[in-house]
Motif scaffolding. Structure first.
Motif, PDB file in Angstrom:
ATOM      1  N   VAL A  40       1.798  33.315 -48.593  1.00  0.00           N
ATOM      2  CA  VAL A  40       0.723  32.351 -48.825  1.00  0.00           C
ATOM      3  C   VAL A  40       0.728  31.907 -50.288  1.00  0.00           C
ATOM      4  N   THR A  41       0.875  32.841 -51.194  1.00  0.00           N
ATOM      5  CA  THR A  41       0.913  32.507 -52.625  1.00  0.00           C
ATOM      6  C   THR A  41       2.102  31.618 -52.942  1.00  0.00           C
ATOM      7  N   ASP A  42       3.251  31.941 -52.368  1.00  0.00           N
ATOM      8  CA  ASP A  42       4.447  31.138 -52.589  1.00  0.00           C
ATOM      9  C   ASP A  42       4.261  29.721 -52.050  1.00  0.00           C
ATOM     10  N   ALA A  43       3.669  29.604 -50.863  1.00  0.00           N
ATOM     11  CA  ALA A  43       3.422  28.279 -50.274  1.00  0.00           C
ATOM     12  C   ALA A  43       2.438  27.484 -51.118  1.00  0.00           C
ATOM     13  N   ALA A  44       1.411  28.142 -51.653  1.00  0.00           N
ATOM     14  CA  ALA A  44       0.440  27.456 -52.511  1.00  0.00           C
ATOM     15  C   ALA A  44       1.107  26.969 -53.790  1.00  0.00           C
ATOM     16  N   ASN A  45       1.952  27.793 -54.378  1.00  0.00           N
ATOM     17  CA  ASN A  45       2.670  27.387 -55.592  1.00  0.00           C
ATOM     18  C   ASN A  45       3.622  26.225 -55.306  1.00  0.00           C
ATOM     19  N   GLU A  46       4.274  26.277 -54.161  1.00  0.00           N
ATOM     20  CA  GLU A  46       5.174  25.188 -53.768  1.00  0.00           C
ATOM     21  C   GLU A  46       4.397  23.888 -53.603  1.00  0.00           C
ATOM     22  N   ALA A  47       3.256  23.950 -52.948  1.00  0.00           N
ATOM     23  CA  ALA A  47       2.440  22.743 -52.740  1.00  0.00           C
ATOM     24  C   ALA A  47       1.975  22.163 -54.076  1.00  0.00           C
ATOM     25  N   LYS A  48       1.525  23.011 -54.989  1.00  0.00           N
ATOM     26  CA  LYS A  48       1.077  22.534 -56.304  1.00  0.00           C
ATOM     27  C   LYS A  48       2.231  21.894 -57.066  1.00  0.00           C
ATOM     28  N   ASP A  49       3.392  22.523 -57.011  1.00  0.00           N
ATOM     29  CA  ASP A  49       4.570  22.005 -57.689  1.00  0.00           C
ATOM     30  C   ASP A  49       4.968  20.645 -57.113  1.00  0.00           C
ATOM     31  N   ASN A  50       4.972  20.536 -55.796  1.00  0.00           N
ATOM     32  CA  ASN A  50       5.346  19.285 -55.149  1.00  0.00           C
ATOM     33  C   ASN A  50       4.374  18.165 -55.494  1.00  0.00           C
ATOM     34  N   VAL A  51       3.085  18.469 -55.500  1.00  0.00           N
ATOM     35  CA  VAL A  51       2.084  17.458 -55.861  1.00  0.00           C
ATOM     36  C   VAL A  51       2.310  16.996 -57.292  1.00  0.00           C
TER      37      VAL A  51
END
Length: 129
Positions: A40-51
């Motif tokens: 979940v943390t990795d997915a959240a970091n990925e989403a923030k990075d992509n945005v």
């Protein structure tokens, strides 16, 4: 919004207390929970990075939606430079699959805009040579 809410709940005192108790017991549920928490943390970091990186493309992409074919041509060097930077720096968005998808979307929008320009009333015969 819901995903951010989940990640924020994972950081609350009550959640940490439950994790502390389960860690003391060293059971399988705690190991499973830690694995899920890491994903979940990795997915959240990925989403923030992509945005973050997609937001940097926003200004370069504007002519693809509102510009003329000439303004699209003028915007391409900056857009390609931004995409190159994103490919070089972005931790999650630099895979061939994601870059291919991005280029397909940019190309499709460019084609749609140019098609609409050419098909708009009077534009076909009144274009610059």
């Amino acid at each position: 919004a819901k995903f951010i809410s989940i990640t924020e709940q994972l950081k609350c005192k009550e959640c940490k207390l439950v994790l502390g108790v389960s860690m003391a017991g060293r059971n399988q549920a705690h190991r499973n929970w830690k694995a899920i928490d890491m994903r979940v943390t990795d997915a959240a970091n990925e989403a923030k990075d992509n945005v973050k990186y997609l937001t940097t493309l926003e200004k370069s992409l504007e002519p693809m939606y509102t510009g003329t074919p000439n303004s699209i041509i003028d915007s391409l060097p900056a857009l390609m430079n931004n995409i190159k930077m994103m490919h070089t720096i972005a931790r999650y968005y630099n895979t061939p699959e994601r870059m291919t998808t991005l280029f397909c979307k940019v190309t499709n929008q460019m084609i749609t805009n140019c098609k609409n320009y050419v098909l708009s009333p009077g534009q076909l015969w009144n274009q610059d040579k």
